[in-house]
Scaffold this active site. Structure first.
Site, PDB file in Angstrom:
ATOM      1  N   SER A  63       0.832  -1.208   0.000  1.00  0.00           N
ATOM      2  CA  SER A  63       0.000   0.000   0.000  1.00  0.00           C
ATOM      3  C   SER A  63       0.865   1.256   0.000  1.00  0.00           C
ATOM      4  O   SER A  63       0.624   2.203  -0.759  1.00  0.00           O
ATOM      5  CB  SER A  63      -0.890   0.022   1.247  1.00  0.00           C
ATOM      6  OG  SER A  63      -1.813  -1.028   1.199  1.00  0.00           O
ATOM      7  N   SER A  91     -13.393   1.190   2.261  1.00  0.00           N
ATOM      8  CA  SER A  91     -12.329   0.931   1.299  1.00  0.00           C
ATOM      9  C   SER A  91     -11.313   2.062   1.274  1.00  0.00           C
ATOM     10  O   SER A  91     -11.634   3.200   0.923  1.00  0.00           O
ATOM     11  CB  SER A  91     -12.929   0.755  -0.105  1.00  0.00           C
ATOM     12  OG  SER A  91     -11.901   0.854  -1.067  1.00  0.00           O
ATOM     13  N   ASP A  93      -6.913  -8.152   4.248  1.00  0.00           N
ATOM     14  CA  ASP A  93      -6.150  -9.045   3.370  1.00  0.00           C
ATOM     15  C   ASP A  93      -5.649 -10.297   4.107  1.00  0.00           C
ATOM     16  O   ASP A  93      -5.030 -11.171   3.495  1.00  0.00           O
ATOM     17  CB  ASP A  93      -4.956  -8.299   2.772  1.00  0.00           C
ATOM     18  CG  ASP A  93      -5.406  -7.223   1.796  1.00  0.00           C
ATOM     19  OD1 ASP A  93      -6.505  -7.350   1.221  1.00  0.00           O
ATOM     20  OD2 ASP A  93      -4.655  -6.240   1.614  1.00  0.00           O
TER      21      ASP A  93
HETATM   22  C1  S3P Z   1      -5.537  -1.363  -0.075  1.00  0.00           C
HETATM   23  C2  S3P Z   1      -6.808  -1.403   0.425  1.00  0.00           C
HETATM   24  C3  S3P Z   1      -7.577  -2.658   0.568  1.00  0.00           C
HETATM   25  C4  S3P Z   1      -6.696  -3.886   0.464  1.00  0.00           C
HETATM   26  C5  S3P Z   1      -5.704  -3.782  -0.644  1.00  0.00           C
HETATM   27  C6  S3P Z   1      -4.812  -2.581  -0.455  1.00  0.00           C
HETATM   28  C7  S3P Z   1      -4.872  -0.057  -0.218  1.00  0.00           C
HETATM   29  O1  S3P Z   1      -8.521  -2.710  -0.477  1.00  0.00           O
HETATM   30  O2  S3P Z   1      -7.477  -5.042   0.305  1.00  0.00           O
HETATM   31  O3  S3P Z   1      -4.894  -4.943  -0.723  1.00  0.00           O
HETATM   32  O4  S3P Z   1      -3.643  -0.016  -0.422  1.00  0.00           O
HETATM   33  O5  S3P Z   1      -5.558   0.972  -0.121  1.00  0.00           O
HETATM   34  P1  S3P Z   1      -9.963  -1.978  -0.364  1.00  0.00           P
HETATM   35  O6  S3P Z   1      -9.767  -0.534  -0.412  1.00  0.00           O
HETATM   36  O7  S3P Z   1     -10.722  -2.489  -1.564  1.00  0.00           O
HETATM   37  O8  S3P Z   1     -10.539  -2.471   0.927  1.00  0.00           O
END
Ligand code: S3P
Length: 442
Positions: free
Chosen positions: A23, A168, A320
């Protein structure tokens, strides 16, 4: 496709560091590209997902180079400075890369075409398209808001106040990144707090971001038409990658490992809370701050686990990690019930189904009811002896390889290459600790 098999291993021992946080790595490249001047990034995750984002920002006019010392340098074009790319931007497997870049481009008046691999082309983009359209962008996608899609950035961007319909961080981040080039103030309200790396990094680059807590959630306000300044960043180890050696060490009797430099951002550590409740012996040592994020080393010892109830409110902080938590739950004594997992259906694969089918194939009783997953722990070793389809999903692949290390009989996966999206070197690193993962002989 490279099929892999994992077989019963001895105890895991040793000290490792794991690759940089996925991320944070995406955000470092994107904000570096939107900044004026140079950004130096230490510890960038060089997984395929992040390398796709690096290619995308290059296609849009920024420079991104890896130095011999492994430090990346990004030279940005400034907010609103992306140039129309002459090629389709292909984000491969990466939902984060594409959704954040849709935001970063939504308020710049250029036209961009986006696509991805078979997994990404199945995933919903409407969740980012709707708020970005309100900010003035035009998006033409396939049926069901699927890729490929074309984005025409707003000529006269509008700031919005947007309440997330799903928890999200990708959607929150897309709106905030779009807000950078909109006048006035862009506000995101999240009913449940999600990872806050974008907010932290925006501040690091000089933006004004004000966060207020409201119940379990947050309100985030960003001042638009801002100039970002490049700077230095250090990417901590990815707690979502650390999850795999952590669970492997917990379920393999006699194990003791240390994982150094893992991000301990409290919006990412729900798995550690849950494993703690299950009786896991995980010690956080040497807590420190690096690059605006909390970091610690983790000492993990094999533990007798017991089943627990995992509340829905905890899901965003471990979204995750459910596949590998479900593996831990299979070894625990008693039932583990995980609630609020609806979002797992729209990840790299339908993880709810993939986990349930995979566990059943390994001899574990599971139940799905709505968005709740219940795993009947065996208080010992599941049978294993299963061939798992990875479904272009790195975390399904790694979770079931971890299962194979401690099950009675080996577990194989059909596609080990998918692991490179987030955790290059996974097999080497695990085997260095004493695991036995090898290419499967068909
Ligand atoms: C992430 C947010 C999550 C996660 C993804 C990485 C991010 O997804 O599952 O692996 O870096 O903002 P969502 O925003 O769909 O929950």
């Amino acid at each position: 496709m490279t099929p892999l098999t994992s077989g019963t291993a001895g105890p895991l021992r040793g000290r490792i560091s794991i690759p940089g946080d996925k991320s944070i790595s995406h955000r470092a490249l994107i904000l570096g590209a939107l900044a004026i001047g140079r950004t130096r990034i230490e510890g960038l995750l060089e997984g395929e997902d992040v390398l796709r984002t690096a290619s995308a920002i290059r296609a849009l006019g920024a420079a991104a180079e890896r130095g011999k010392d492994g430090v990346w340098t990004v030279t940005g074009v400034g907010v609103g400075g992306f140039a129309e790319p002459g090629e389709v931007l292909d984000f491969g497997n990466s939902g984060t890369g594409i959704r954040l870049m849709l935001g970063a481009l939504a308020t710049t008046p250029i036209t961009t075409v986006f696509t991805g691999d078979a997994s990404l082309r199945r995933r919903p983009m409407g969740r980012v398209a709707r708020p970005l359209e309100r900010m003035g962008a035009r998006i033409l996608a396939r049926d069901g808001d699927r890729l490929p899609l074309t984005l025409q950035g707003a000529i006269d961007p509008l700031p919005i106040s947007y309440t997330l319909p799903v928890p999200s961080a990708q959607v929150k981040s897309a709106v905030l990144l779009a807000g950078l080039n909109a006048p006035g103030e862009t506000t995101v309200i999240e009913p449940l707090a999600t990872r806050d790396h974008t907010e932290r990094m925006l501040r690091h680059f000089g933006a004004t971001v004000v966060t207020a807590t409201a119940g379990g959630g947050r309100q985030i306000r960003l001042k638009g038409e801002v100039e970002l300044k490049g700077g230095d960043l250090a990417v901590p180890g990815d707690p979502s990658s650390a999850a795999f050696p952590i669970v492997a060490a917990l379920i393999l009797p006699g194990s003791e490992i240390e994982i150094t430099g893992v991000s301990m951002n409290e919006l990412r550590t729900g798995l550690l809370v849950t494993l703690g409740e299950m009786g896991a012996r995980i010690e956080r040592v040497n807590a420190r701050t690096a690059g605006g994020e909390e970091v610690a080393d983790l000492v993990v010892r094999a533990s007798a686990l017991r089943g627990v109830e995992v509340p829905a409110e905890r899901a965003p902080s471990m979204i995750d990690e459910y596949p590998v938590l479900a593996i831990a739950a299979a070894f625990a004594q008693g039932r583990t019930v995980m609630r609020g997992l609806g979002e797992l259906r729209v990840k790299e694969s339908d993880r709810l189904t993939a986990v349930a089918e995979g566990l059943a194939a390994c001899g574990v009783s599971v139940e799905i009811e709505g968005d709740t997953l219940a795993v009947e722990g065996l208080g010992g070793r599941p049978r294993g002896d299963a061939a798992i389809v990875a479904r272009l999903d790195h975390r399904i692949a790694m979770a079931f390889l971890v299962m194979g290390l401690a099950a009675e009989r080996p577990v194989s996966i059909d596609d080990g290459e998918t692991i490179n999206t987030s955790f290059p070197g996974f097999v080497r690193l695990m085997n260095g600790l004493g695991a036995s993962i090898a290419e499967a002989t068909a």
